[in-house]
Design an enzyme around this catalytic site. Structure first.
Site, PDB file in Angstrom:
ATOM      1  N   ARG A 192       0.824  -1.204   0.000  1.00 18.33           N
ATOM      2  CA  ARG A 192       0.000   0.000   0.000  1.00 18.33           C
ATOM      3  C   ARG A 192       0.857   1.253   0.000  1.00 18.33           C
ATOM      4  NH1 ARG A 192      -2.821   0.175   5.955  1.00 18.33           N
ATOM      5  NH2 ARG A 192      -0.938  -0.037   7.182  1.00 18.33           N
ATOM      6  N   GLU A 202       4.714   0.651   1.532  1.00 17.86           N
ATOM      7  CA  GLU A 202       4.843  -0.350   2.587  1.00 17.86           C
ATOM      8  C   GLU A 202       5.065  -1.727   1.969  1.00 17.86           C
ATOM      9  OE1 GLU A 202       2.091   0.650   5.969  1.00 17.86           O
ATOM     10  OE2 GLU A 202       1.648  -1.470   5.760  1.00 17.86           O
ATOM     11  N   ASP A 234      -4.814  -3.711  18.985  1.00 21.11           N
ATOM     12  CA  ASP A 234      -5.012  -2.324  18.596  1.00 21.11           C
ATOM     13  C   ASP A 234      -4.717  -1.443  19.807  1.00 21.11           C
ATOM     14  OD1 ASP A 234      -5.647  -2.116  15.878  1.00 21.11           O
ATOM     15  OD2 ASP A 234      -7.704  -2.825  16.227  1.00 21.11           O
TER      16      ASP A 234
HETATM   17  P1  FDA Z   1       4.712  -1.109  21.715  1.00 19.50           P
HETATM   18  O1  FDA Z   1       5.432  -1.957  20.740  1.00 19.50           O
HETATM   19  O2  FDA Z   1       4.095   0.145  21.236  1.00 19.50           O
HETATM   20  O3  FDA Z   1       5.728  -0.725  22.887  1.00 19.50           O
HETATM   21  C1  FDA Z   1       6.675  -1.625  23.402  1.00 19.50           C
HETATM   22  C2  FDA Z   1       7.910  -0.833  23.788  1.00 19.50           C
HETATM   23  O4  FDA Z   1       8.813  -1.667  24.510  1.00 19.50           O
HETATM   24  C3  FDA Z   1       8.665  -0.305  22.569  1.00 19.50           C
HETATM   25  O5  FDA Z   1       8.832   1.094  22.676  1.00 19.50           O
HETATM   26  C4  FDA Z   1       9.993  -1.043  22.642  1.00 19.50           C
HETATM   27  O6  FDA Z   1      11.088  -0.274  22.162  1.00 19.50           O
HETATM   28  C5  FDA Z   1      10.123  -1.310  24.139  1.00 19.50           C
HETATM   29  N1  FDA Z   1      11.040  -2.402  24.453  1.00 19.50           N
HETATM   30  C6  FDA Z   1      11.069  -3.635  23.883  1.00 19.50           C
HETATM   31  N2  FDA Z   1      12.083  -4.361  24.404  1.00 19.50           N
HETATM   32  C7  FDA Z   1      12.697  -3.570  25.312  1.00 19.50           C
HETATM   33  C8  FDA Z   1      13.830  -3.752  26.155  1.00 19.50           C
HETATM   34  N3  FDA Z   1      14.528  -4.890  26.141  1.00 19.50           N
HETATM   35  N4  FDA Z   1      14.208  -2.742  26.959  1.00 19.50           N
HETATM   36  C9  FDA Z   1      13.522  -1.564  26.965  1.00 19.50           C
HETATM   37  N5  FDA Z   1      12.443  -1.339  26.169  1.00 19.50           N
HETATM   38  C10 FDA Z   1      12.043  -2.327  25.356  1.00 19.50           C
HETATM   39  N6  FDA Z   1      -3.460   0.099  16.478  1.00 19.50           N
HETATM   40  C11 FDA Z   1      -4.606   0.812  16.267  1.00 19.50           C
HETATM   41  O7  FDA Z   1      -5.420   0.931  17.187  1.00 19.50           O
HETATM   42  N7  FDA Z   1      -4.833   1.413  15.058  1.00 19.50           N
HETATM   43  C12 FDA Z   1      -3.966   1.330  14.019  1.00 19.50           C
HETATM   44  O8  FDA Z   1      -4.215   1.879  12.948  1.00 19.50           O
HETATM   45  C13 FDA Z   1      -2.763   0.587  14.227  1.00 19.50           C
HETATM   46  N8  FDA Z   1      -1.856   0.481  13.235  1.00 19.50           N
HETATM   47  C14 FDA Z   1      -0.746  -0.310  13.406  1.00 19.50           C
HETATM   48  C15 FDA Z   1       0.138  -0.475  12.347  1.00 19.50           C
HETATM   49  C16 FDA Z   1       1.249  -1.289  12.498  1.00 19.50           C
HETATM   50  C17 FDA Z   1       2.198  -1.472  11.349  1.00 19.50           C
HETATM   51  C18 FDA Z   1       1.464  -1.975  13.727  1.00 19.50           C
HETATM   52  C19 FDA Z   1       2.618  -2.904  13.898  1.00 19.50           C
HETATM   53  C20 FDA Z   1       0.598  -1.779  14.788  1.00 19.50           C
HETATM   54  C21 FDA Z   1      -0.516  -0.952  14.631  1.00 19.50           C
HETATM   55  N9  FDA Z   1      -1.387  -0.745  15.678  1.00 19.50           N
HETATM   56  C22 FDA Z   1      -2.535  -0.007  15.477  1.00 19.50           C
HETATM   57  C23 FDA Z   1      -1.154  -1.368  17.007  1.00 19.50           C
HETATM   58  C24 FDA Z   1      -0.390  -0.462  17.986  1.00 19.50           C
HETATM   59  O9  FDA Z   1       0.883  -0.190  17.468  1.00 19.50           O
HETATM   60  C25 FDA Z   1      -0.318  -1.193  19.325  1.00 19.50           C
HETATM   61  O10 FDA Z   1      -1.594  -1.294  19.875  1.00 19.50           O
HETATM   62  C26 FDA Z   1       0.545  -0.514  20.347  1.00 19.50           C
HETATM   63  O11 FDA Z   1       1.818  -0.275  19.829  1.00 19.50           O
HETATM   64  C27 FDA Z   1       0.652  -1.435  21.556  1.00 19.50           C
HETATM   65  O12 FDA Z   1       1.402  -0.848  22.534  1.00 19.50           O
HETATM   66  P2  FDA Z   1       2.408  -1.729  23.400  1.00 19.50           P
HETATM   67  O13 FDA Z   1       2.811  -0.848  24.535  1.00 19.50           O
HETATM   68  O14 FDA Z   1       1.842  -3.045  23.716  1.00 19.50           O
HETATM   69  O15 FDA Z   1       3.646  -2.043  22.425  1.00 19.50           O
END
Ligand code: FDA
Length: 379
Positions: free
Chosen positions: A288, A311, A361
């Protein structure tokens, strides 16, 4: 260490836990591997145009959860953006998800809902009573061959880098078809984009005197003072990084898909007239094109330049950003074994999409973080 709780990761899950605990009087220390907070929802202004770009893929906020909606509105107002997606197939543009507009354009017809339903049912009956043996057959069974082959087959093959005949039928359990002309992408009660952007919202969540954030700090780096070795057993830990990494991949690696983004600034005011254009055909290598200016039509962006991102989807290696769980039967077995290992770590709470190996999400990540605070951290 001067903290009551350590939160690993500053995505929506970690920030929600941190903000709630800080507001309840606990001192929270957050560690984040990246050089910015916010996890995958992070966004930034493209420097030459000022257009807000979501660095880790397009993020559209939507929810029907009243509690989550009330909570997020404490940190940001939302625009009235309503997401719509179009797809290009053989040089023609169609509305998505498949709706009466798509069906009538594709079949050069003027069916009403009942006639369209009957047409698809007839086309979907091709397999008879046979159980679909693979994703290709599953697609035909759900919406009939013509629509499946035009809109789903090539896109899915690109997403999975695999011929759908080689993919399990279980990857798709349903394919939404709307027998109306409604092409709003989400069905949720609330939808919108944060008025000042995602990063302002995420930073406001962390802006509390009881929260300290340490960026560029890896929880597994024993040379820094808030490492796994230093804190587990000393204070409760909320861990939102990859679950297999936490256990040093003891039960094997969980598999993920990742995305590659090719960003370009173009010397035109409007490239495609909409925010997301899918490319359904296999001979177009990307899945896309995102054009970020269209997420914020209310903003005063330059009229002679625009930012587009192509993408591409592929399987992730260990050093790639993990985006979507692949969820093979082997992955599910591994996850069960990791869950057993988790029970031996009562002071570590695993959450978020990486910590639970689940696509979430944003509203789901926030909602499950609120539940974790209620049930495990303040109960
Ligand atoms: P998230 O991945 O955001 O945070 C985890 C954090 O932990 C990261 O910052 C990472 O760096 C950190 N971390 C990991 N290992 C570590 C370590 N060893 N030490 C220190 N820090 C560490 N949702 C939605 O509602 N609408 C949408 O349109 C989209 N679109 C979308 C597109 C794409 C491509 C993806 C992959 C995902 C979405 N999402 C979404 C989902 C959305 O990204 C998701 O809900 C949130 O990121 C979840 O938040 P988390 O805190 O769970 O993980």
């Amino acid at each position: 260490m001067n903290a009551d709780v350590v939160v690993v990761g500053t995505g929506f899950f970690g920030l929600t836990v941190a903000e709630r605990l800080a507001s309840a009087g606990r001192r929270v220390l957050m560690v984040e591997r990246r050089d910015h907070l916010g996890g995958n929802a992070y966004s930034e202004a493209e420097p030459t145009t000022g257009i807000e770009v979501h660095r880790y893929g397009a993020h559209l906020f939507h929810t029907s959860n009243e509690r989550v909606w009330e909570y997020v509105n404490r940190f940001t107002a939302f625009t009235d953006y309503r997401h719509r997606v179009y797809t290009t197939h053989r040089g023609e543009v169609y509305p998505m998800p498949i709706n009466l507009g798509t069906i009538n354009q594709f079949f050069r017809s003027s069916h009403g809902p009942e006639a369209a339903r009957a047409l698809l049912a007839e086309q979907a009956a091709e397999l008879g009573d046979r159980t679909p043996a693979n994703l290709d057959e599953q697609g035909v069974r759900l919406i009939g061959r013509p629509l499946y082959e035009a809109f789903i087959r090539g896109y899915t093959a690109k997403q999975w880098q695999t011929d759908p005949r080689e993919l399990p039928a279980s990857i798709i359990s349903r394919l939404p078809v709307r027998y109306t002309y409604d092409n709003r992408y989400f069905n949720d009660r609330y939808e919108g984009l944060p008025v000042d952007g995602y990063t302002a919202w995420l930073e406001r969540m962390a802006d509390h005197p009881n929260i300290e954030v340490r960026l560029s700090t890896d929880f597994f780096d024993d040379a820094q003072p808030v490492s796994k070795a230093a804190v587990v057993g000393q204070v409760p830990v909320v861990y939102t990084g990859p679950v297999d990494r936490y256990f040093d991949f003891a039960e094997g690696e969980l598999s993920w898909r990742t995305l590659d983004f090719e960003q370009e600034v173009l010397d035109v005011g409007d490239f495609q007239g909409t925010s997301v254009m899918n490319y359904a055909d296999e001979d177009t290598p990307f899945t896309r094109i995102l054009e970020f200016r269209h997420f914020h039509p209310e903003r005063d962006y330059p009229r002679d330049r625009t930012v587009v991102v192509r993408e591409f989807s592929r399987f992730a290696q260990r050093t790639d950003e993990p985006y979507y769980p692949v969820n093979t039967p082997e992955d599910r077995e591994r996850l069960l074994r990791y869950r057993e290992l988790m029970t031996a770590e009562p002071d570590v709470h695993f959450g978020g999409r990486l910590g639970t190996y689940q696509y979430l999400d944003m509203h789901m990540a926030i909602g499950s973080a609120l539940s974790m605070v209620d049930n495990q951290l303040t109960a």
